[in-house]
Enzyme design. Structure first.
Site, mmCIF file in Angstrom:
data_model
loop_
_atom_site.group_PDB
_atom_site.id
_atom_site.type_symbol
_atom_site.label_atom_id
_atom_site.label_comp_id
_atom_site.label_asym_id
_atom_site.label_seq_id
_atom_site.Cartn_x
_atom_site.Cartn_y
_atom_site.Cartn_z
ATOM 1 N N SER A 9 10.399 0.873 -10.769
ATOM 2 C CA SER A 9 10.181 1.065 -9.325
ATOM 3 C C SER A 9 9.944 -0.291 -8.685
ATOM 4 C CB SER A 9 9.012 2.028 -9.070
ATOM 5 O OG SER A 9 7.874 1.650 -9.795
ATOM 6 N N GLU A 11 8.244 -2.284 -5.131
ATOM 7 C CA GLU A 11 7.306 -2.112 -4.006
ATOM 8 C C GLU A 11 7.686 -3.004 -2.818
ATOM 9 O OE1 GLU A 11 3.154 -1.730 -5.032
ATOM 10 O OE2 GLU A 11 2.625 -3.109 -3.399
ATOM 11 N N ALA A 45 -4.696 -1.547 5.381
ATOM 12 C CA ALA A 45 -6.099 -1.149 5.437
ATOM 13 C C ALA A 45 -6.401 -0.465 6.765
ATOM 14 C CB ALA A 45 -6.973 -2.384 5.262
ATOM 15 N N HIS A 70 2.520 4.657 -0.043
ATOM 16 C CA HIS A 70 1.129 4.467 -0.421
ATOM 17 C C HIS A 70 0.292 5.149 0.657
ATOM 18 C CE1 HIS A 70 1.904 0.611 -2.992
ATOM 19 N NE2 HIS A 70 2.929 1.436 -3.027
ATOM 20 N N ARG A 100 -7.785 3.964 -2.771
ATOM 21 C CA ARG A 100 -8.953 3.841 -1.915
ATOM 22 C C ARG A 100 -8.645 2.884 -0.771
ATOM 23 N NH1 ARG A 100 -14.091 0.110 -3.152
ATOM 24 N NH2 ARG A 100 -12.481 -1.370 -2.539
ATOM 25 N N ASP A 102 -8.813 -1.010 1.034
ATOM 26 C CA ASP A 102 -9.944 -1.858 1.419
ATOM 27 C C ASP A 102 -10.062 -1.781 2.936
ATOM 28 O OD1 ASP A 102 -10.553 -3.009 -1.196
ATOM 29 O OD2 ASP A 102 -8.602 -3.979 -0.985
ATOM 30 N N ALA A 116 -10.306 6.706 -4.743
ATOM 31 C CA ALA A 116 -8.987 7.268 -5.029
ATOM 32 C C ALA A 116 -9.078 8.631 -5.729
ATOM 33 C CB ALA A 116 -8.181 6.283 -5.872
ATOM 34 N N TYR A 138 -6.324 -1.350 -13.350
ATOM 35 C CA TYR A 138 -6.621 -2.796 -13.347
ATOM 36 C C TYR A 138 -6.885 -3.307 -14.760
ATOM 37 C CZ TYR A 138 -7.110 -1.641 -8.473
ATOM 38 O OH TYR A 138 -6.836 -1.183 -7.209
ATOM 39 N N PHE A 209 -3.804 -15.258 -3.193
ATOM 40 C CA PHE A 209 -3.789 -13.806 -3.319
ATOM 41 C C PHE A 209 -4.526 -13.359 -4.590
ATOM 42 C CE2 PHE A 209 -1.299 -9.745 -3.888
ATOM 43 C CZ PHE A 209 -1.945 -9.102 -2.844
ATOM 44 N N HIS A 259 6.912 -1.850 -12.677
ATOM 45 C CA HIS A 259 6.887 -1.694 -11.213
ATOM 46 C C HIS A 259 6.865 -3.110 -10.642
ATOM 47 C CE1 HIS A 259 5.544 0.046 -7.305
ATOM 48 N NE2 HIS A 259 4.723 -1.002 -7.239
HETATM 49 P P1 FAD Z 1 -10.730 3.182 -6.582
HETATM 50 O O1 FAD Z 1 -9.982 3.843 -7.674
HETATM 51 O O2 FAD Z 1 -11.508 4.052 -5.668
HETATM 52 O O3 FAD Z 1 -11.656 2.069 -7.256
HETATM 53 C C1 FAD Z 1 -12.332 1.088 -6.495
HETATM 54 C C2 FAD Z 1 -13.582 0.599 -7.235
HETATM 55 O O4 FAD Z 1 -14.597 1.615 -7.242
HETATM 56 C C3 FAD Z 1 -13.399 0.236 -8.713
HETATM 57 O O5 FAD Z 1 -14.252 -0.833 -8.973
HETATM 58 C C4 FAD Z 1 -13.808 1.495 -9.464
HETATM 59 O O6 FAD Z 1 -14.320 1.204 -10.753
HETATM 60 C C5 FAD Z 1 -14.868 2.109 -8.568
HETATM 61 N N1 FAD Z 1 -14.776 3.571 -8.421
HETATM 62 C C6 FAD Z 1 -13.671 4.335 -8.442
HETATM 63 N N2 FAD Z 1 -13.964 5.602 -8.146
HETATM 64 C C7 FAD Z 1 -15.289 5.660 -7.912
HETATM 65 C C8 FAD Z 1 -16.192 6.691 -7.502
HETATM 66 N N3 FAD Z 1 -15.759 7.942 -7.277
HETATM 67 N N4 FAD Z 1 -17.504 6.386 -7.330
HETATM 68 C C9 FAD Z 1 -17.947 5.111 -7.526
HETATM 69 N N5 FAD Z 1 -17.134 4.082 -7.903
HETATM 70 C C10 FAD Z 1 -15.822 4.355 -8.082
HETATM 71 N N6 FAD Z 1 -4.226 -1.829 -0.914
HETATM 72 C C11 FAD Z 1 -3.854 -1.501 0.341
HETATM 73 O O7 FAD Z 1 -4.646 -1.724 1.292
HETATM 74 N N7 FAD Z 1 -2.640 -0.936 0.612
HETATM 75 C C12 FAD Z 1 -1.740 -0.645 -0.359
HETATM 76 O O8 FAD Z 1 -0.665 -0.115 -0.091
HETATM 77 C C13 FAD Z 1 -2.101 -0.981 -1.718
HETATM 78 N N8 FAD Z 1 -1.280 -0.717 -2.744
HETATM 79 C C14 FAD Z 1 -1.667 -0.978 -4.040
HETATM 80 C C15 FAD Z 1 -0.821 -0.609 -5.099
HETATM 81 C C16 FAD Z 1 -1.196 -0.856 -6.420
HETATM 82 C C17 FAD Z 1 -0.255 -0.438 -7.530
HETATM 83 C C18 FAD Z 1 -2.430 -1.483 -6.704
HETATM 84 C C19 FAD Z 1 -2.829 -1.791 -8.108
HETATM 85 C C20 FAD Z 1 -3.278 -1.835 -5.659
HETATM 86 C C21 FAD Z 1 -2.923 -1.572 -4.324
HETATM 87 N N9 FAD Z 1 -3.777 -1.881 -3.240
HETATM 88 C C22 FAD Z 1 -3.384 -1.571 -1.944
HETATM 89 C C23 FAD Z 1 -5.077 -2.508 -3.458
HETATM 90 C C24 FAD Z 1 -6.200 -1.441 -3.575
HETATM 91 O O9 FAD Z 1 -6.287 -0.693 -2.386
HETATM 92 C C25 FAD Z 1 -7.513 -2.185 -3.828
HETATM 93 O O10 FAD Z 1 -7.492 -2.770 -5.109
HETATM 94 C C26 FAD Z 1 -8.783 -1.370 -3.620
HETATM 95 O O11 FAD Z 1 -9.894 -2.272 -3.624
HETATM 96 C C27 FAD Z 1 -9.058 -0.319 -4.687
HETATM 97 O O12 FAD Z 1 -8.238 0.749 -4.577
HETATM 98 P P2 FAD Z 1 -8.253 1.875 -5.755
HETATM 99 O O13 FAD Z 1 -7.363 2.965 -5.311
HETATM 100 O O14 FAD Z 1 -8.007 1.248 -7.058
HETATM 101 O O15 FAD Z 1 -9.777 2.321 -5.641
#
Ligand code: FAD
Length: 282
Positions: A9, A11, A45, A70, A100, A102, A116, A138, A209, A259
């Site tokens: 895939s 992006e 975001a 996304h 999730r 940022d 997430a 990660y 970055f 990806h």
């Molecule tokens: P989560 O899975 O929620 O994790 C975030 C942090 O919280 C981690 O440290 C985890 O250990 C902890 N955690 C997870 N769940 C819980 C819970 N229920 N309670 C307490 N702690 C928890 N960013 C954008 O803004 N737009 C995008 O389109 C985008 N695309 C991305 C695509 C990929 C493939 C990747 C790897 C990252 C992308 N990001 C994007 C970045 C991402 O949004 C950030 O890394 C963000 O800080 C974390 O998102 P996450 O979904 O991993 O969060």
């Protein structure tokens, strides 16, 4: 696509200008030759790219390719996210990347981030099995994680909530990926974890970055890139060799596919896919 073939895939981020949109249309056609499982489109975001992400999703579909938008709460109300999900479902989207996200600077405290795993549960609650859900992983651990094992635990919770596949943050150490997959397996995670591959095209942008997203650039690689930073063609050619080697090692070691973070450019991803032997449509 043949089920035994590795996942592939690409992006994109949603372009803002007409010129950016035209260039991305070319990128889609060029990379579409490799028959990817989907093109994914990032989501800014706080929903800041909502309209441009949806535009790009429609453009990809109009070209006949599968798309994975996304999606995140990013401060939006449940109804807004639900509307977005229903719009995607109605337009035939079947893949999502659930994050999730940022908060944009300046929004801190004004809105709550939704993790997430909670978003995945929300998507399953409202749309059942319609979507194939991808989530982030990660191998070098999320910068806000409490610990290595907690980060693995929360990835597991995303799968328990109904995610189907993870795509990783980029990394340049194959060992980091393999160790992470081993730890995930020990924690009972058996779903595919697809390495996210960031091509090496610009030294200073990559440094900046990587610092913010917690991806490590090994010292030896930093030195090699720095030495070529005034000669873009040399840096790109060197980067293609290094990333081909990394990607091949990942696939040979059992990674279920790749990806590519394309930065909306096709040339380097095209060279990498050719080097790796991904078949092209005849
Ligand atoms: P989560 O899975 O929620 O994790 C975030 C942090 O919280 C981690 O440290 C985890 O250990 C902890 N955690 C997870 N769940 C819980 C819970 N229920 N309670 C307490 N702690 C928890 N960013 C954008 O803004 N737009 C995008 O389109 C985008 N695309 C991305 C695509 C990929 C493939 C990747 C790897 C990252 C992308 N990001 C994007 C970045 C991402 O949004 C950030 O890394 C963000 O800080 C974390 O998102 P996450 O979904 O991993 O969060």
């Amino acid at each position: 696509m043949n089920n035994d073939a590795p996942h592939l895939s690409f992006e994109f981020f949603p372009p803002k200008t007409d010129q950016g949109k035209s260039k991305l249309a070319v990128t889609r056609q060029e990379l579409g030759k490799f028959n990817p499982e989907f093109f994914s489109v990032t989501y800014g975001a706080g929903g800041s790219t909502r309209a441009t992400t949806m535009d790009q999703v429609a453009a990809i579909q109009a070209d006949g390719f599968a798309v994975a938008p996304h999606i995140s709460f990013g401060g939006s109300a449940e109804e807004e996210v639900l509307t977005l999900l229903n719009d995607y479902k109605a337009s035939g989207v079947t893949e999502l990347v659930a994050l999730r996200g940022d908060l944009p600077s300046g929004m801190g405290g004004a809105a709550q981030l939704v993790h997430a795993n909670q978003l995945v549960a929300f998507i399953r609650q409202h749309t059942g099995d319609h979507f194939n859900i991808n989530v982030a992983a990660y191998p070098e651990i999320h910068p806000e994680a409490e610990s290595y094992s907690q980060d693995v635990y929360w990835l597991g919770e995303k799968f328990k909530a109904g995610a189907n596949r993870a795509i990783t943050q980029y990394f340049y150490s194959a060992d980091a990926y393999f160790k992470f997959v081993d730890e995930c397996a020990k924690a009972g995670i058996g779903e595919p974890i697809i390495p996210g591959i960031m091509p090496l095209t610009n030294y200073s942008n990559l440094l900046r970055f990587s610092e913010s997203c917690g991806a490590e650039i090994p010292r030896w690689l930093q030195w090699q890139l720095k030495e070529r930073s005034d000669n873009p063609a040399d840096l790109i050619s060197y980067g293609i060799d290094i990333i081909t080697e990394l990607s091949q090692k990942l696939l040979d070691g059992g990674a279920p596919g790749l990806h590519f973070y394309t930065m909306n450019q096709w040339q380097v991803s095209d060279s990498l896919c050719r080097n790796l032997g991904f078949p092209e449509k005849s």
